[in-house]
Design a protein around this motif. Structure first.
Motif, PDB file in Angstrom:
ATOM      1  N   GLU A  76       6.750  -7.544  -5.651  1.00 41.20           N
ATOM      2  CA  GLU A  76       6.378  -6.382  -4.843  1.00 41.20           C
ATOM      3  C   GLU A  76       5.778  -5.323  -5.758  1.00 41.20           C
ATOM      4  N   LEU A  77       4.798  -4.597  -5.252  1.00 37.47           N
ATOM      5  CA  LEU A  77       4.200  -3.495  -5.990  1.00 37.47           C
ATOM      6  C   LEU A  77       4.298  -2.235  -5.143  1.00 37.47           C
ATOM      7  N   ALA A  78       4.148  -1.096  -5.782  1.00 31.77           N
ATOM      8  CA  ALA A  78       4.187   0.179  -5.065  1.00 31.77           C
ATOM      9  C   ALA A  78       2.912   0.945  -5.369  1.00 31.77           C
ATOM     10  N   VAL A  79       2.354   1.549  -4.335  1.00 30.64           N
ATOM     11  CA  VAL A  79       1.176   2.397  -4.477  1.00 30.64           C
ATOM     12  C   VAL A  79       1.604   3.807  -4.121  1.00 30.64           C
ATOM     13  N   GLU A  80       1.242   4.751  -4.981  1.00 31.66           N
ATOM     14  CA  GLU A  80       1.565   6.149  -4.724  1.00 31.66           C
ATOM     15  C   GLU A  80       0.283   6.967  -4.751  1.00 31.66           C
ATOM     16  N   VAL A  81       0.173   7.888  -3.807  1.00 35.47           N
ATOM     17  CA  VAL A  81      -0.957   8.805  -3.743  1.00 35.47           C
ATOM     18  C   VAL A  81      -0.377  10.208  -3.782  1.00 35.47           C
TER      19      VAL A  81
END
Length: 151
Positions: A76-81
């Motif tokens: 799993e990966l996480a994307v943050e903006v």
């Protein structure tokens, strides 16, 4: 209310931090790109089109790298903006300990230049990018771009 430095006393309505996770699979690349575009549209972020296009390409490259190079140890990966009055920062986090480096340009290769592209887009926009280790032993690769082209 007291204002510190150049920070406005009241944040703009579009400012904030959003984070979502995705499986480290190929289909997550276009989904992450569309999610970031939709978020910026929904929030009414005043980002110039050339910056937006660069930012979306950066998201694609960072998620692609996580899918191709970290999926074995990080399913799993996480994307943050993160958006403030003048900048937008995107980051992709995975659990793989390997710290990638931008590769030298090799015109004979058809791949392996994603981080070099990220660095070029970021530099042209007047932004910055880096790789940081996480407390859990993984990494976060991020790029911050100004909302408006720097003159």
């Amino acid at each position: 209310m007291e204002s510190r430095g150049s920070c406005p006393a009241h944040p703009a309505s579009y400012e904030g931090v959003w984070r979502f996770t995705a499986p480290a699979v190929d289909v997550s690349v276009p989904r992450a790109r569309h999610a970031v575009r939709d978020l910026l549209d929904r929030q009414g972020v005043p980002v110039q089109d050339d910056i937006l296009q660069g930012l979306l390409l950066i998201v694609s490259e960072l998620v692609t790298n996580a899918v191709r190079h970290a999926a074995l140890l990080s399913p799993e990966l996480a994307v943050e903006v993160a958006i403030d009055a003048e900048w937008v920062r995107v980051s992709v986090e995975d659990s793989h300990p390997y710290r990638p480096t931008a590769l030298e340009t090799d015109h004979a290769r058809t791949g392996g230049r994603g981080l070099l592209l990220v660095r070029e887009i970021t530099a042209q926009a007047g932004g910055s990018c880096d790789v940081e280790h996480t407390a859990g032993g993984g990494k976060v690769v991020w790029a911050a771009l100004p909302l408006k082209t720097q003159l």
